[in-house]
Design a protein around this motif. Structure first.
Motif, PDB file in Angstrom:
ATOM      1  N   LYS A  18      19.890  43.321  72.771  1.00 47.01           N
ATOM      2  CA  LYS A  18      19.322  42.181  72.431  1.00 47.01           C
ATOM      3  C   LYS A  18      20.175  40.930  73.334  1.00 47.01           C
ATOM      4  CE  LYS A  18      17.222  43.927  68.243  1.00 47.01           C
ATOM      5  NZ  LYS A  18      17.229  43.720  66.794  1.00 47.01           N
ATOM      6  N   ILE A  19      21.190  40.772  72.801  1.00 45.42           N
ATOM      7  CA  ILE A  19      22.054  39.680  73.300  1.00 45.42           C
ATOM      8  C   ILE A  19      22.086  39.369  75.052  1.00 45.42           C
ATOM      9  CG2 ILE A  19      24.268  38.592  73.679  1.00 45.42           C
ATOM     10  CD1 ILE A  19      24.962  39.721  70.868  1.00 45.42           C
ATOM     11  N   SER A  20      22.137  40.630  75.501  1.00 48.74           N
ATOM     12  CA  SER A  20      22.118  40.706  77.082  1.00 48.74           C
ATOM     13  C   SER A  20      20.823  40.351  77.678  1.00 48.74           C
ATOM     14  CB  SER A  20      22.796  42.052  77.769  1.00 48.74           C
ATOM     15  OG  SER A  20      21.489  43.073  77.312  1.00 48.74           O
ATOM     16  N   GLU A  21      19.898  40.688  77.108  1.00 46.65           N
ATOM     17  CA  GLU A  21      18.290  40.266  77.619  1.00 46.65           C
ATOM     18  C   GLU A  21      18.101  38.907  77.246  1.00 46.65           C
ATOM     19  OE1 GLU A  21      15.799  43.163  75.376  1.00 46.65           O
ATOM     20  OE2 GLU A  21      16.237  44.730  77.060  1.00 46.65           O
ATOM     21  N   ALA A  22      18.689  38.484  76.137  1.00 48.15           N
ATOM     22  CA  ALA A  22      18.292  37.045  75.907  1.00 48.15           C
ATOM     23  C   ALA A  22      19.020  36.044  76.740  1.00 48.15           C
ATOM     24  CB  ALA A  22      18.697  36.801  74.470  1.00 48.15           C
ATOM     25  N   ILE A  23      20.417  36.276  77.038  1.00 45.35           N
ATOM     26  CA  ILE A  23      20.972  35.271  77.973  1.00 45.35           C
ATOM     27  C   ILE A  23      20.941  35.938  79.545  1.00 45.35           C
ATOM     28  CG2 ILE A  23      22.648  34.608  76.072  1.00 45.35           C
ATOM     29  CD1 ILE A  23      24.477  36.433  77.358  1.00 45.35           C
ATOM     30  N   GLY A  24      20.203  36.867  79.834  1.00 45.12           N
ATOM     31  CA  GLY A  24      20.101  37.443  81.269  1.00 45.12           C
ATOM     32  C   GLY A  24      21.295  37.864  81.805  1.00 45.12           C
ATOM     33  N   VAL A  25      22.005  38.783  81.194  1.00 45.25           N
ATOM     34  CA  VAL A  25      23.253  39.326  82.016  1.00 45.25           C
ATOM     35  C   VAL A  25      22.847  40.906  81.542  1.00 45.25           C
ATOM     36  CG1 VAL A  25      24.630  37.604  81.537  1.00 45.25           C
ATOM     37  CG2 VAL A  25      24.499  39.283  79.929  1.00 45.25           C
ATOM     38  N   GLU A  26      23.694  41.787  82.477  1.00 49.36           N
ATOM     39  CA  GLU A  26      23.767  43.257  81.936  1.00 49.36           C
ATOM     40  C   GLU A  26      24.784  43.505  80.778  1.00 49.36           C
ATOM     41  OE1 GLU A  26      22.017  45.671  83.641  1.00 49.36           O
ATOM     42  OE2 GLU A  26      20.953  44.065  84.705  1.00 49.36           O
ATOM     43  N   VAL A  27      24.632  44.514  80.187  1.00 51.17           N
ATOM     44  CA  VAL A  27      25.351  44.838  79.014  1.00 51.17           C
ATOM     45  C   VAL A  27      26.840  44.902  79.347  1.00 51.17           C
ATOM     46  CG1 VAL A  27      25.767  46.502  77.153  1.00 51.17           C
ATOM     47  CG2 VAL A  27      23.478  45.607  77.605  1.00 51.17           C
ATOM     48  N   ILE A  28      27.039  45.624  80.527  1.00 55.25           N
ATOM     49  CA  ILE A  28      28.263  46.160  81.031  1.00 55.25           C
ATOM     50  C   ILE A  28      29.198  44.933  81.108  1.00 55.25           C
ATOM     51  CG2 ILE A  28      27.382  46.100  83.568  1.00 55.25           C
ATOM     52  CD1 ILE A  28      29.887  48.814  81.980  1.00 55.25           C
ATOM     53  N   SER A  29      28.568  43.733  81.449  1.00 54.15           N
ATOM     54  CA  SER A  29      29.212  42.594  81.827  1.00 54.15           C
ATOM     55  C   SER A  29      30.202  41.905  80.371  1.00 54.15           C
ATOM     56  CB  SER A  29      28.415  41.298  82.140  1.00 54.15           C
ATOM     57  OG  SER A  29      27.425  41.092  81.190  1.00 54.15           O
ATOM     58  N   PHE A  30      29.780  42.504  79.212  1.00 51.99           N
ATOM     59  CA  PHE A  30      30.419  42.309  78.119  1.00 51.99           C
ATOM     60  C   PHE A  30      31.727  43.074  78.104  1.00 51.99           C
ATOM     61  CE2 PHE A  30      25.970  41.649  76.079  1.00 51.99           C
ATOM     62  CZ  PHE A  30      25.998  40.348  76.479  1.00 51.99           C
ATOM     63  N   PHE A  31      31.855  44.009  78.824  1.00 50.13           N
ATOM     64  CA  PHE A  31      32.997  44.891  78.815  1.00 50.13           C
ATOM     65  C   PHE A  31      34.206  44.388  80.156  1.00 50.13           C
ATOM     66  CE2 PHE A  31      29.433  47.267  76.393  1.00 50.13           C
ATOM     67  CZ  PHE A  31      30.180  47.477  75.372  1.00 50.13           C
ATOM     68  N   THR A  44      26.722  46.593  67.272  1.00 53.43           N
ATOM     69  CA  THR A  44      25.945  47.927  67.630  1.00 53.43           C
ATOM     70  C   THR A  44      25.552  47.720  69.225  1.00 53.43           C
ATOM     71  OG1 THR A  44      23.723  46.810  67.083  1.00 53.43           O
ATOM     72  CG2 THR A  44      25.118  48.086  65.312  1.00 53.43           C
ATOM     73  N   SER A  45      25.030  48.838  69.824  1.00 54.95           N
ATOM     74  CA  SER A  45      24.637  49.011  71.209  1.00 54.95           C
ATOM     75  C   SER A  45      23.333  48.298  71.112  1.00 54.95           C
ATOM     76  CB  SER A  45      24.549  50.361  71.543  1.00 54.95           C
ATOM     77  OG  SER A  45      23.747  51.205  70.832  1.00 54.95           O
ATOM     78  N   LEU A  46      22.383  48.176  70.111  1.00 54.87           N
ATOM     79  CA  LEU A  46      21.106  47.811  70.125  1.00 54.87           C
ATOM     80  C   LEU A  46      21.184  45.998  70.165  1.00 54.87           C
ATOM     81  CD1 LEU A  46      18.855  49.905  68.070  1.00 54.87           C
ATOM     82  CD2 LEU A  46      18.979  49.756  70.671  1.00 54.87           C
ATOM     83  N   THR A  47      22.455  45.592  69.409  1.00 50.33           N
ATOM     84  CA  THR A  47      22.690  44.120  69.380  1.00 50.33           C
ATOM     85  C   THR A  47      23.132  43.691  70.828  1.00 50.33           C
ATOM     86  OG1 THR A  47      22.916  44.397  67.294  1.00 50.33           O
ATOM     87  CG2 THR A  47      23.779  42.416  68.253  1.00 50.33           C
ATOM     88  N   LEU A  48      23.868  44.529  71.285  1.00 47.12           N
ATOM     89  CA  LEU A  48      24.385  44.029  72.529  1.00 47.12           C
ATOM     90  C   LEU A  48      23.340  44.101  73.808  1.00 47.12           C
ATOM     91  CD1 LEU A  48      27.669  46.334  73.043  1.00 47.12           C
ATOM     92  CD2 LEU A  48      27.537  43.661  72.894  1.00 47.12           C
ATOM     93  N   ASN A  50      33.796  37.800  75.670  1.00 48.54           N
ATOM     94  CA  ASN A  50      32.942  37.833  76.660  1.00 48.54           C
ATOM     95  C   ASN A  50      31.677  37.728  76.365  1.00 48.54           C
ATOM     96  OD1 ASN A  50      35.208  38.889  78.407  1.00 48.54           O
ATOM     97  ND2 ASN A  50      34.518  40.934  78.051  1.00 48.54           N
ATOM     98  N   ILE A  51      31.111  37.779  75.142  1.00 42.16           N
ATOM     99  CA  ILE A  51      29.825  37.516  74.886  1.00 42.16           C
ATOM    100  C   ILE A  51      29.709  35.921  74.731  1.00 42.16           C
ATOM    101  CG2 ILE A  51      28.250  37.432  72.826  1.00 42.16           C
ATOM    102  CD1 ILE A  51      28.975  40.478  72.404  1.00 42.16           C
ATOM    103  N   ALA A  52      30.617  35.351  73.850  1.00 40.61           N
ATOM    104  CA  ALA A  52      30.652  33.878  73.721  1.00 40.61           C
ATOM    105  C   ALA A  52      30.846  33.212  75.101  1.00 40.61           C
ATOM    106  CB  ALA A  52      31.964  33.507  73.098  1.00 40.61           C
ATOM    107  N   LYS A  53      31.495  33.628  76.170  1.00 39.36           N
ATOM    108  CA  LYS A  53      32.006  33.188  77.465  1.00 39.36           C
ATOM    109  C   LYS A  53      30.675  33.199  78.444  1.00 39.36           C
ATOM    110  CE  LYS A  53      33.735  35.156  80.769  1.00 39.36           C
ATOM    111  NZ  LYS A  53      34.725  36.072  81.399  1.00 39.36           N
TER     112      LYS A  53
END
Length: 72
Positions: free
Chosen positions: A58-71, A52-56, A15-18
């Motif tokens: 950082k990634i979400s903020e960088a690409i402009g999505v909500e963390v929940i979208s990874f799940f 880690t949750s903090l890495t999630l 999901n992160i990659a997509k």
């Protein structure tokens, strides 16, 4: 690590990659923004590393999505 845990990590990584690709970021682009080495991001996206949750965050903020979208 159990098989179920491996599957869980692979789904999150996929999901992160997509989402990263959909937003037009290469791995190198994202790594530059969040100050991460490319092999680490690759390991996360391929489900080989427990992210880690903090890495999630950082990634979400960088690409402009909500963390929940990874799940989802």
């Amino acid at each position: 690590m159990t098989e179920e845990e491996k599957i869980f990590l692979k789904k999150i990584g996929a999901n992160i990659a997509k989402l990263r690709k959909a937003k037009g970021f290469s791995q190198l682009d994202l790594c530059s923004i969040i100050k991460m080495e490319k092999p680490n991001l690759s390991s996360i996206e391929n489900g080989r590393q427990n992210v880690t949750s903090l890495t999630l965050l950082k990634i979400s903020e960088a690409i402009g999505v909500e963390v929940i979208s990874f799940f989802e």
